[in-house]
Each structure stands twice: as structure tokens, then as C-alpha cells.
Design an enzyme around this catalytic site. Sequence first.
Site, PDB file in Angstrom:
ATOM      1  CB  ALA A 101      -2.398  -6.196  -5.287  1.00 50.49           C
ATOM      2  N   GLY A 102      -4.581  -4.236  -3.826  1.00 51.21           N
ATOM      3  CA  GLY A 102      -5.586  -3.096  -3.781  1.00 51.21           C
ATOM      4  C   GLY A 102      -4.386  -2.192  -5.055  1.00 51.21           C
ATOM      5  CG  HIS A 103      -2.244  -2.239  -7.179  1.00 51.31           C
ATOM      6  ND1 HIS A 103      -1.486  -2.375  -7.680  1.00 51.31           N
ATOM      7  CD2 HIS A 103      -1.847  -2.251  -5.403  1.00 51.31           C
ATOM      8  CE1 HIS A 103      -0.154  -3.786  -7.250  1.00 51.31           C
ATOM      9  NE2 HIS A 103      -0.694  -3.458  -6.149  1.00 51.31           N
TER      10      HIS A 103
ATOM     11  CE  LYS B  10       2.064  -2.759  -4.695  1.00 54.23           C
ATOM     12  NZ  LYS B  10       1.867  -2.424  -2.560  1.00 54.23           N
TER      13      LYS B  10
ATOM     14  CG  ASP C   2      -2.162  -1.468   1.941  1.00 54.16           C
ATOM     15  OD1 ASP C   2      -2.289  -1.624   0.216  1.00 54.16           O
ATOM     16  OD2 ASP C   2      -2.240  -1.685   2.162  1.00 54.16           O
ATOM     17  CD  GLU C   3       4.214  -0.661  -0.076  1.00 56.59           C
ATOM     18  OE1 GLU C   3       3.596  -0.991  -1.136  1.00 56.59           O
ATOM     19  OE2 GLU C   3       5.014  -1.434  -0.069  1.00 56.59           O
TER      20      GLU C   3
ATOM     21  N   GLY D 274      -0.101  13.674  -3.376  1.00 55.65           N
ATOM     22  CA  GLY D 274      -1.344  13.589  -3.091  1.00 55.65           C
ATOM     23  C   GLY D 274      -1.791  12.092  -3.820  1.00 55.65           C
TER      24      GLY D 274
ATOM     25  CD  GLN E 111       1.090  -8.939  -2.632  1.00 54.24           C
ATOM     26  OE1 GLN E 111       1.130  -9.194  -3.653  1.00 54.24           O
ATOM     27  NE2 GLN E 111      -0.365  -8.390  -3.184  1.00 54.24           N
TER      28      GLN E 111
HETATM   29  P1  GDP Z   1      -0.564  -0.029  -3.378  1.00 54.72           P
HETATM   30  O1  GDP Z   1      -1.331  -1.048  -3.263  1.00 54.72           O
HETATM   31  O2  GDP Z   1       0.481   0.430  -3.243  1.00 54.72           O
HETATM   32  O3  GDP Z   1      -0.552   0.477  -4.853  1.00 54.72           O
HETATM   33  O4  GDP Z   1      -1.619   1.609  -2.321  1.00 54.72           O
HETATM   34  P2  GDP Z   1      -2.801   1.284  -2.394  1.00 54.72           P
HETATM   35  O5  GDP Z   1      -3.770   2.391  -3.388  1.00 54.72           O
HETATM   36  O6  GDP Z   1      -3.700   0.260  -1.465  1.00 54.72           O
HETATM   37  O7  GDP Z   1      -3.099   2.709  -1.093  1.00 54.72           O
HETATM   38  C1  GDP Z   1      -2.479   3.905  -1.188  1.00 54.72           C
HETATM   39  C2  GDP Z   1      -3.074   5.203  -0.772  1.00 54.72           C
HETATM   40  O8  GDP Z   1      -2.502   6.346  -0.592  1.00 54.72           O
HETATM   41  C3  GDP Z   1      -4.264   5.295  -1.728  1.00 54.72           C
HETATM   42  O9  GDP Z   1      -5.535   5.209  -1.066  1.00 54.72           O
HETATM   43  C4  GDP Z   1      -4.266   6.421  -2.567  1.00 54.72           C
HETATM   44  O10 GDP Z   1      -4.647   7.212  -3.197  1.00 54.72           O
HETATM   45  C5  GDP Z   1      -3.337   7.137  -1.707  1.00 54.72           C
HETATM   46  N1  GDP Z   1      -2.623   7.956  -2.520  1.00 54.72           N
HETATM   47  C6  GDP Z   1      -1.463   7.485  -2.816  1.00 54.72           C
HETATM   48  N2  GDP Z   1      -0.072   8.536  -2.958  1.00 54.72           N
HETATM   49  C7  GDP Z   1      -0.396   9.079  -2.079  1.00 54.72           C
HETATM   50  C8  GDP Z   1      -0.277  11.035  -1.853  1.00 54.72           C
HETATM   51  O11 GDP Z   1       0.922  10.856  -2.017  1.00 54.72           O
HETATM   52  N3  GDP Z   1      -1.060  11.208  -0.565  1.00 54.72           N
HETATM   53  C9  GDP Z   1      -2.256  10.947  -0.302  1.00 54.72           C
HETATM   54  N4  GDP Z   1      -2.375  11.746   0.251  1.00 54.72           N
HETATM   55  N5  GDP Z   1      -2.908   9.988  -0.959  1.00 54.72           N
HETATM   56  C10 GDP Z   1      -1.345   9.043  -2.278  1.00 54.72           C
HETATM   57  P1  IMO Z   2      -0.967  -3.708  -2.613  1.00 57.55           P
HETATM   58  O1  IMO Z   2      -0.413  -4.456  -3.898  1.00 57.55           O
HETATM   59  C1  IMO Z   2      -0.730  -4.479   2.224  1.00 57.55           C
HETATM   60  C2  IMO Z   2      -0.775  -8.795   3.699  1.00 57.55           C
HETATM   61  C3  IMO Z   2      -2.176  -8.846   4.319  1.00 57.55           C
HETATM   62  C4  IMO Z   2      -2.078 -10.311   5.430  1.00 57.55           C
HETATM   63  C5  IMO Z   2      -0.137 -11.268   4.138  1.00 57.55           C
HETATM   64  C6  IMO Z   2      -0.938 -12.003   3.307  1.00 57.55           C
HETATM   65  O2  IMO Z   2      -1.988  -3.366  -2.647  1.00 57.55           O
HETATM   66  O3  IMO Z   2      -0.242  -3.203  -1.566  1.00 57.55           O
HETATM   67  P2  IMO Z   2      -2.374 -12.628   1.224  1.00 57.55           P
HETATM   68  O4  IMO Z   2      -3.730 -12.100   0.922  1.00 57.55           O
HETATM   69  O5  IMO Z   2      -1.053 -12.880   0.699  1.00 57.55           O
HETATM   70  O6  IMO Z   2      -2.586 -14.359   2.499  1.00 57.55           O
HETATM   71  O7  IMO Z   2      -3.097 -11.727   3.342  1.00 57.55           O
HETATM   72  O8  IMO Z   2       0.238  -9.675   3.599  1.00 57.55           O
HETATM   73  N1  IMO Z   2      -1.261  -8.379   2.065  1.00 57.55           N
HETATM   74  C7  IMO Z   2      -1.137  -6.906   2.037  1.00 57.55           C
HETATM   75  N2  IMO Z   2      -0.940  -5.686   2.778  1.00 57.55           N
HETATM   76  N3  IMO Z   2      -1.034  -4.433   0.516  1.00 57.55           N
HETATM   77  C8  IMO Z   2      -1.076  -5.622  -0.193  1.00 57.55           C
HETATM   78  O9  IMO Z   2      -1.588  -5.781  -1.181  1.00 57.55           O
HETATM   79  C9  IMO Z   2      -1.502  -6.862   0.345  1.00 57.55           C
HETATM   80  N4  IMO Z   2      -1.908  -8.468   0.268  1.00 57.55           N
HETATM   81  C10 IMO Z   2      -1.482  -9.107   0.806  1.00 57.55           C
HETATM   82  O10 IMO Z   2      -2.641  -8.691   4.743  1.00 57.55           O
HETATM   83  O11 IMO Z   2      -1.263  -9.151   6.323  1.00 57.55           O
HETATM   84 MG    MG Z   3      -2.815  -2.050  -1.693  1.00 60.97          MG
END
Ligand code: GDP
Ligand code: IMO
Ligand code: MG
Length: 422
Positions: A39-41, A16, A13-14, A413, A224
Site C-alpha cells: 500500500a501507498g497512502h 484512501k 489508489d482511490e 484536490g 488496495q
Molecule cells: P490510496 O492508496 O487510496 O491512499 O491513494 P494514493 O495515495 O496511492 O493515490 C491517490 C493520489 O491522489 C495521491 O497522490 C493523493 O494525494 C491524490 N488525491 C487524493 N484525492 C485527490 C483529489 O480529490 N484530487 C486530486 N487531484 N488528487 C487527489
Molecule cells: P493502495 O493501498 C494499487 C497491485 C500491484 C499488483 C497487484 C499485486 O495504495 O491502494 P502485490 O504487491 O500485492 O503482490 O501486488 O496488486 N497493488 C496495488 N495497486 N494500490 C495498491 O495499494 C496496491 N497494492 C497492490 O500493483 O498489480
Molecule cells: Mg496507493
Amino acid sequence: MKVDVLLGLQWGDEGKGKIVDVLTPNYQVVTRFQGGANAGHSLEFNNMKHVLHLIPSGIFHQNTKNIIGNGVVLDPVIFRQEVLEIESKFGIDVPQRLSLAKKANLILPTHKILDGAMEQSKGASKIGSTLKGIGPAYTDKAGRNALRVGDILQANFREKYETLKALHVKQLSLYNFDYQLEALEAEWFESIEFLKRFSLIDSEQVINQYIREADTKILAEGAQGSMLDIDFGSYPFVTSSNTICAGACTGMGIAPHSIGGVLGIFKAYCTRVGSGPFPTELFDETGQKLRDIGHEYGATTGRPRRCGWLDLVALKYSVMLNGVTGLIMTKADVLDSFETLKVAVAYKINGEICDYFPYDIEQEIEPVYREFKGWKCDITCKNSEADLPVELMNYIRFIESETGVPVTIVSVGPDRDATILR
Ligand code: GDP
Ligand code: IMO
Ligand code: MG
């Protein structure tokens, strides 16, 4: 041309998805190479927010080809929902932009049921899995039982399915776990038919051909984060694939020398969702403040994310494992209102200072913090490095000097446009 790889350096959840979407105009091909719908991007543009689970984050750009590589475990049901949603919401012809590796493994309904049964049986020591069937699917891959996307074209597919299902039903009988399979199976087979709308390809051949083409740039999108890597993450609280750069080679069928830039993405602080050790976790109002301002709730499961300060010990470990050539810092804006920021520069374990990521991070670890003055201003409207406050630049330069890698992008943002390229 060589493949650039974008990877999460923390616990996922960085950001990506956002950054892959921003970078896609520079690439002709975007791939996923591991993980699945765990994953949730999230992407935001034109006042629209969208979350992708299996589809690469290059899908919103007309001239980019997207590939789901062999290293992915593909849930046909979630895939179909995702495709239909994108088609109806954005009017995109997804099969025209996306191909699937024949060698990607399939997630069966029983994988998801097994995931639930196994988690339940672990009780308090559960992993906190997303319950998308990831662990059981990779178990079958390593156990040489899996069904692959290419199998759906073969006459004996149903037979293969029944054999694997029977094995799963036997495994499930070891758990005290209720499940209903029939409706799930019907939906699954419908979704398998849906996959036939897509080009099912020998993706390793296609990707290596792109590598040979001088004008084709490829971006591989990690899922991840490195601290969830099956080998080097906080085992056993990890996912079941290699999330580090090496996973891009096996997950696409490319040679190590075909990797170009390694773009490592990290949040200006840290989050983790699910169970497992997290040395810089904050249990106080500061942690809650990070969660509130950063909207730190899982994009896949909606669970609140655990929040804490940036952990440089873990970050340096990830930089080493991946050979990161450029860093990307996201969510700096979340820290806008903080008086002081902290960064863990070492761990104190049994009174001893430890400056590397130790084997056992489940033991009592006290982070050793270095404090930074906050910038106390709104950076979400900034669009160049020159506009950034000096305190933020000090924070960035410290991270650069500790990791030895330049921060090439600062995200301020969630929107595509809130991105500063340095
Ligand atoms: P991913 O799994 O690495 O793609 O990241 P996620 O989408 O799960 O989580 C990142 C969250 O932070 C999402 O809600 C994005 O919309 C949000 N986001 C990404 N970059 C920024 C940023 O620079 N600032 C803020 N406030 N939110 C961001
Ligand atoms: P993205 O791509 C954050 C975590 C789960 C759990 C562990 C194992 O959005 O960054 P799994 O479903 O693989 O058996 O879960 O890994 N996890 C994540 N945490 N972002 C993710 O993906 C994740 N995918 C799995 O919460 O702790
Ligand atoms: Mg994510």
C-alpha cells in the site's frame, strides 16, 4: 461503538489515505486490517505531502490511537524506516500513538526475494507485484508456517526464523534467481529489535473493548481495492488478502454485526497499476491526459498508473460485495478540463450485453459508454455542494442512481482542505 470501514472500490489508489486523514478527527481509533507495505497512502496538509505504507493514516492526529491489526503482513524494515521518517519530519512520538497486533504476520527478507523470483518466472504473465513479499507471506500464513509479531518476544524466535528461512532457501533453489541475503538479514534483525519499542497487543481484545465503549469510534482503513481482492478481484491479477469489508472482520477479530458504516471510495475515473484486465483502459491521449493531470504514478513503486473511464459495472460489483452505505468520490478535479466524460454502464462480450461483472474479464470486452457533458471549470477552490457545477452534480446523481448509494463526500484536490462533505 461499531467500526466504520473505509475501502477502495476500484484497483487501489482511490485516495484512501487522504480521506482517512480527513475523517480521523471524528474517530478515537484508526486501524489497518489487511495488506502490507504494498500500500501507498498519500496525505497532504500544511503544504506537506507524506506517503504511508504500513502505518494507519490516523497517525497525524494527536488524540487518535492507531492499530496495525492481525490481518496485516508487517515488514519490520519498512516499518522502521516509516516510523523514523515520521518522527524526524513531524516530531511525532509514534510508539505513543501506535500499537501492533501480536497476531500480525512478519515479512521476512526471503519473502521479498521469493516474490521477485516468482514474478520473474512468470515472464509475460507476471502479476506486476510491488515485490514487497506480500504473496509469499500470505502463502506462509495459509500454509501455517508464518512467524508472527508476538513470536519476537519468545526465546525460540531465532530458531523459528531459521526453520522458515531454510524452507525459503529450498524454495528459491527451484528458481534461477540470484540473491544476497546476509545484509538484508542484519537489517531485518535490527528492525525486529525496533518493534519492541511498541506495545505489542492482543488487538482483537483491545478492539472489542473499544467496541463495547459507547464513546469510542473506530475507523478501519482498507488497503488496495475491491478489484484486487483475492477472492473477487480480477484473479490471478490481485493481491493476496481479502480487501473487501469481510476482511475487516478477520483482519481485526470482530463480528460482522460490529461493522457500522461502510464507506466506499472511488475515483471519478479509473486507474490500475500492475498487470491484469482493465475493461475501460484508455491507450490514447485521453488516458495520457488523465495520467498527467491526475499525477497517476504509483505511491509505492513510482510506476505509471494505467488510466481509463469510470467503470460502473465494476463499481456496482464492489458496492454489492462490501455492502457500501456511503460513497466517496475523489479526484473529480482531474476531469475539470474535459469536454465530455464517459462512464461504462455495461460490457459487450461476443456481441451480447452484460451488465454484471463476469467471471472472465480477460476475454475481449467492449465497454458500453454513456456520455456526460464536462463542467469545464476549476472546482479545486469549491468548498460546498452548492458551489459545484451542475454537470458535476449530474455526474454524481447518475452514479448514485446506478449504485443506489449516496455520495457523501466529494474530494476536489489532494489537500485535507479540498474536501466537500455533503
Ligand atoms: P490510496 O492508496 O487510496 O491512499 O491513494 P494514493 O495515495 O496511492 O493515490 C491517490 C493520489 O491522489 C495521491 O497522490 C493523493 O494525494 C491524490 N488525491 C487524493 N484525492 C485527490 C483529489 O480529490 N484530487 C486530486 N487531484 N488528487 C487527489
Ligand atoms: P493502495 O493501498 C494499487 C497491485 C500491484 C499488483 C497487484 C499485486 O495504495 O491502494 P502485490 O504487491 O500485492 O503482490 O501486488 O496488486 N497493488 C496495488 N495497486 N494500490 C495498491 O495499494 C496496491 N497494492 C497492490 O500493483 O498489480
Ligand atoms: Mg496507493
